[in-house]
Design a protein around this motif. Structure first.
Motif, short mmCIF file in Angstrom:
data_model
loop_
_atom_site.label_atom_id
_atom_site.label_comp_id
_atom_site.label_asym_id
_atom_site.label_seq_id
_atom_site.Cartn_x
_atom_site.Cartn_y
_atom_site.Cartn_z
N ILE A 717 0.84 -1.20 0.00
CA ILE A 717 0.00 0.00 0.00
C ILE A 717 0.87 1.25 0.00
O ILE A 717 0.63 2.20 -0.74
CB ILE A 717 -0.94 -0.01 1.22
N ARG A 718 1.92 1.23 0.84
CA ARG A 718 2.80 2.39 0.89
C ARG A 718 3.58 2.56 -0.40
O ARG A 718 3.85 3.67 -0.85
CB ARG A 718 3.75 2.27 2.08
N MET A 719 3.94 1.43 -1.04
CA MET A 719 4.61 1.54 -2.33
C MET A 719 3.67 2.17 -3.37
O MET A 719 4.11 2.96 -4.22
CB MET A 719 5.07 0.16 -2.80
N GLY A 720 2.40 1.83 -3.28
CA GLY A 720 1.44 2.44 -4.19
C GLY A 720 1.34 3.94 -3.97
O GLY A 720 1.26 4.72 -4.92
N LEU A 725 2.78 9.48 -5.74
CA LEU A 725 3.49 10.71 -5.46
C LEU A 725 4.53 11.01 -6.54
O LEU A 725 4.65 12.14 -7.03
CB LEU A 725 4.16 10.62 -4.08
N LEU A 726 5.28 9.98 -6.93
CA LEU A 726 6.29 10.17 -7.97
C LEU A 726 5.64 10.52 -9.31
O LEU A 726 6.17 11.35 -10.07
CB LEU A 726 7.14 8.90 -8.10
N ALA A 727 4.52 9.89 -9.60
CA ALA A 727 3.83 10.21 -10.86
C ALA A 727 3.34 11.65 -10.85
O ALA A 727 3.33 12.32 -11.89
CB ALA A 727 2.66 9.25 -11.06
N ALA A 728 2.93 12.15 -9.67
CA ALA A 728 2.49 13.54 -9.58
C ALA A 728 3.65 14.50 -9.83
O ALA A 728 3.46 15.58 -10.39
CB ALA A 728 1.87 13.80 -8.20
N PHE A 735 10.67 6.03 -15.36
CA PHE A 735 11.56 6.13 -14.21
C PHE A 735 10.81 5.96 -12.89
O PHE A 735 11.42 5.76 -11.85
CB PHE A 735 12.28 7.48 -14.23
N VAL A 736 9.48 6.04 -12.92
CA VAL A 736 8.70 5.93 -11.69
C VAL A 736 8.80 4.52 -11.08
O VAL A 736 9.04 4.38 -9.88
CB VAL A 736 7.24 6.34 -11.93
N PRO A 737 8.62 3.43 -11.87
CA PRO A 737 8.72 2.09 -11.26
C PRO A 737 10.06 1.80 -10.60
O PRO A 737 10.09 1.26 -9.48
CB PRO A 737 8.43 1.15 -12.44
N ILE A 798 15.12 16.83 -11.17
CA ILE A 798 14.23 16.36 -10.10
C ILE A 798 14.38 14.85 -9.92
O ILE A 798 14.47 14.35 -8.79
CB ILE A 798 12.78 16.75 -10.43
N ALA A 799 14.41 14.11 -11.04
CA ALA A 799 14.54 12.66 -10.95
C ALA A 799 15.86 12.26 -10.30
O ALA A 799 15.92 11.34 -9.48
CB ALA A 799 14.42 12.04 -12.34
#
Length: 852
Positions: A717-720, A725-728, A735-737, A798-799
């Motif tokens: 759940i926390r990973m989700g 958050l990263l997608a936002a 790079f998000v996964p 940012i990444a």
């Protein structure tokens, strides 16, 4: 005609014959068409001379040259056509006139009919004649917009008398004013002259369309930004496109490069003028006229020479409020309601010009001036403007701001994470050294076998729970403050609910148990706090129209402080906000989902996170070391609370992609939360001193271990949440996964409690608590500086920062299970702790190491 002058040596008369595209009369030759012409001269003989041999001349007849002239001009709009004045020399037929209006962005509208509507028309005059050629000529006709009525603060007259009164109603604001002098039965448009803000911004030094479109946003869905383009012009007429008149009152910045922003807005009285005003100058950048449907398309020019300047842009126009029929006395109704929807578009606390205009005869117009209530007043009725109409904020477009906020949030949350200090569950110490708590630990064994020092709620350290000494009593335990009816039921709930929840969600368990000190002191009366939370949460939901965003500053601050003092009250407020988002459907986008979770974190997660660094409740101090630790709690805990609150508030624009006004008050929120933390520490200390037995009656001695299945589920759940958050921040990119996986691995390491024993020197230098905050801030600041200098892409800046921070977090997670020997207790370690705290404060206030 051309006069022919042939002569004969005999002196006899010569006569002419013409064939082809010409004729001759006597000695005059005339051209009748284009083509070839043959003229033959003849001399007949007489008694003295024989006939001469004829002489022929052949030639081609081509077009003659004429000269055209065209005179344009500037005219006031009056409904009549305004043609160009044309001259042709010599006079010839076949003049063709074309009137073209630049619609902007590559489109034109051309017609042979003289223009009637406002705008700048480029006129081309050509000659289409069989007999003549002429060089085309160009000119311009400008038809100015109707006179604009502007608010007093936007170049309008401020001497108008204030007539009429305003008051609140359920539908908006009632304006009591009227207009008269209209023919009986005529339809009258009733409008309000005011302005809406399109945002305050720094003009970018960029030709990027995206960079400009991110700056402006209408205050409601009625106003949208359509397009943007770059042009280089030599005069201001070239900036007048789509029927807009650029710089109608002067202020042209001169020849050069301009960014043209195309806006469309609706809701105006038809055929009235709308102005785009740069408030800070102020100057009218452009004007346009609303069409028959009250819709206006206006193109606003920004000179690139203004880059770096801060400005605020407004649209000012006559907004349609209602229509009415002139009564028997020729007047419109005296009371008009300006709706909440319209009020949410307009700037508050400004003079409002009420316009009464006859639809059949627009020249019949009456205006009165009223003053709208202040924003603070009418916000009670309409709340904030619809949140999604706030100016947009894209993290990638503001890399420096984003990286600074990411660094601060990561530093704050690093201390919240179950790290090295918290993972030392075996020693049951609370953030000071083992020796520091030994004395109070020994002195506070309760009859239930619980220690007074704070323990882990589970072996996975998901949350922090406190046990309390119950071997003594004090005056509060015998008082009447907690004896209200229903106390037994609430006490039972306080003991059993956290135990039941801990197996599945330690966070839920510790949240329910958070207000135990209130229940110890006030029994069932403490339920007033969750009830207040429900009321305030409902108010916040109504204010934000169901969007999971902060309400007005005062209401947000009230809920935050209440939730800090009692997490159950914050849970109640957050539940109402999230429920409103679900019911209205406003919480299902990526950004709104993250924003809602951040709002809930601020409203009820703050005390839970702060107590991981410094517990609120400790045993009653019995020696100098215990008092020293308690004093450190009261200093460090509030400082961390204020820092955490400020950084989380700073993150609202990042996660919502909107310019949330609350961000401007982040430091104020931090200061208020810090004082709330001081109050909570003092209240908790008072509860320990005066209500020791009551604390034991409402606090379970120990929470059970979280089940393995719920533990694994919580990690996913926390990973989700991290992925969202990263997608936002970065968008939906590849790079998000990997970043999410990096964080998830750290979560797994913490959850599995992989413990190793380290030598004393190695264990002592592992950062924990305040040292972790300092480490994340310093590393994040240095990485930000390096990336800003050497990486051009804002995305990879940012990444790259996120990768560095997550990698640092993983290293600390791997060390989270370390065991070893603490520093020996003494004044050296005490003073070192004070120095570390002061250095951290300097870093957090940008007075130590900065990225710039």
């Amino acid at each position: 005609p051309v006069h022919l002058g042939a002569s004969a040596s005999s002196g006899l008369a010569v006569h002419y014959e013409a064939t082809g595209a010409c004729t001759v009369e006597g000695s005059d030759l005339s051209f009748i068409s284009l083509g070839s012409c043959s003229v033959t001269a003849r001399q007949d003989g007489n008694a003295q001379f024989q006939a001469a041999s004829p002489v022929a001349n052949f030639f081609i007849i081509t077009k003659g040259t004429a000269k055209l002239s065209a005179t344009g001009g500037t005219f006031a709009v009056d409904g009549a056509a305004h043609p160009v004045v044309i001259g042709v020399n010599p006079n010839a037929s076949g003049v063709v006139v074309t009137y073209c209006q630049d619609l902007g962005f590559g489109a034109k509208s051309c017609s042979s009919n003289p223009p009637r509507e406002p705008g700048v028309y480029h006129v081309t005059v050509k000659l289409d004649s069989l007999l003549y050629t002429a060089k085309p000529v160009n000119t311009e006709i400008t038809i100015s917009t109707p006179p604009a009525v502007l608010p007093a603060n936007l170049l309008g007259s401020s001497s108008d008398p204030l007539l009429g009164a305003t008051k609140f109603s359920k539908l908006g604001v009632e304006v009591h004013t009227s207009g008269g002098g209209f023919p009986v039965g005529d339809l009258v448009d009733v409008g309000a002259v005011s302005e809406e803000s399109l945002g305050t911004f720094v003009i970018p030094n960029s030709n990027s369309v995206t960079a400009w479109l991110d700056l402006l946003r209408g205050s409601s869905a009625a106003t949208t930004v359509l397009n943007s383009r770059v042009v280089t012009v030599s005069n201001q007429q070239k900036l007048s496109v789509f029927g807009s008149i650029a710089y109608p009152n002067g202020g042209f910045s001169g020849a050069g490069t301009y960014q043209l922003i195309e806006l469309r807005s609706s809701g105006f009285i038809p055929h009235t003028t709308v102005s785009a005003v740069l408030h800070s100058s102020p100057v009218i950048l452009s004007q346009a006229v609303a069409n028959a449907n009250g819709v206006v398309t206006i193109v606003v020019p920004f000179a690139h020479s203004m880059s770096g300047q801060s400005h605020e842009l407004f649209l000012a126009g006559t907004y349609l409020v209602t229509q009415s029929i002139a009564g028997s006395d020729g007047s419109a109704p005296a009371t008009v309601t300006v709706s909440k929807e319209l009020l949410s578009r307009l700037v508050a606390n400004a003079p409002l010009v009420m316009i009464f205009k006859d639809v059949l005869d627009p020249s019949l117009q009456v205006s009165n001036v009223v003053t709208l209530p202040s924003y603070q007043q009418f916000s009670k009725v309409i709340g904030i403007t619809t949140p999604l109409h706030l100016p947009r904020f894209k993290p990638i477009a503001h890399p420096n701001t984003t990286m600074k906020n990411v660094t601060g949030a990561a530093a704050a949350l690093s201390a919240v994470a179950a790290g090295v200090a918290a993972a030392r569950a075996a020693s049951s110490v609370s953030g000071a050294s083992a020796a520091a708590s030994a004395a109070s630990h020994t002195a506070s064994i309760s009859s239930r076998g619980a220690t007074a020092a704070h323990r882990a709620s589970t072996e996975t350290m998901e949350a922090i729970h406190h046990t309390h000494e119950v071997t003594r009593e004090h005056i509060g335990d015998h008082s009447f403050t907690w004896r209200a009816p229903g106390r037994e039921i609430l006490d039972g709930f306080s003991l059993l609910a956290p135990v039941s929840l801990a197996r599945y969600s330690p966070l839920a368990a510790v949240s329910v148990a958070d207000g135990g000190y209130w229940r110890a002191m006030f029994g069932s009366l403490s339920l007033i706090f969750p009830l207040i939370g429900l009321v305030l949460g409902t108010m916040a939901t109504l204010q934000t129209h169901g969007y999971p965003l902060p309400p007005t500053f005062a209401l947000f601050l009230a809920i935050t402080v209440l939730g800090f003092l009692d997490a159950t009250a914050g849970i109640a407020a957050a539940t109402m906000s999230l429920l409103g988002a679900v019911v209205t459907g406003h919480g299902f986008s990526l950004n709104m989902t993250i924003s809602g979770l951040l709002l809930a974190t601020l409203w009820f997660g703050m005390p839970i996170m702060v107590k991981k660094l410094r517990p609120f409740i400790r045993p009653h101090p019995r020696d100098f070391q215990a008092w020293w630790v308690r004093l450190a709690d009261i200093v460090v805990g509030p400082a961390f609370a204020g820092f955490l609150a400020a950084k989380l508030v700073d993150s609202f624009s990042l996660v919502s992609n909107l310019r949330v006004g609350l961000v401007e008050h982040a430091n104020t929120v931090g200061v208020v939360v810090a004082f709330a933390a001081v109050a909570r520490y003092l209240l908790a200390t008072g509860a320990v001193f005066y209500y020791p037995r009551r604390l034991g009656e409402v606090t379970p001695p120990r929470l059970p271990r979280q089940t393995h299945d719920s533990l694994v589920a919580s990690v996913f759940i926390r990973m989700g949440f991290v992925a969202l958050l990263l997608a936002a921040l970065l968008g939906k990119t590849w790079f998000v996964p990997p970043l999410t996986g990096l964080v998830g691995f750290g979560m797994y390491v913490r959850a599995m409690e992989m413990r190793v024993t380290l030598p004393g020197w190695a264990y002592r230098v592992i950062p924990r608590n305040i040292a972790k905050i300092l480490l994340f801030e310093v590393v994040g600041t240095i990485v930000t500086a390096v990336l800003s200098q050497h990486v051009a892409s804002p995305y990879w800046q940012i990444a790259g920062l996120l990768f560095a921070i997550f990698l640092l977090g993983l290293v600390l997670d791997l060390l989270s299970g370390a065991r070893g020997t603490e520093w020996p207790l003494g004044w050296t370690t005490r003073l070192a702790g004070v120095a570390l705290f002061l250095i951290t404060v300097l870093q957090l206030s940008d007075n130590l190491i900065t990225a710039g």
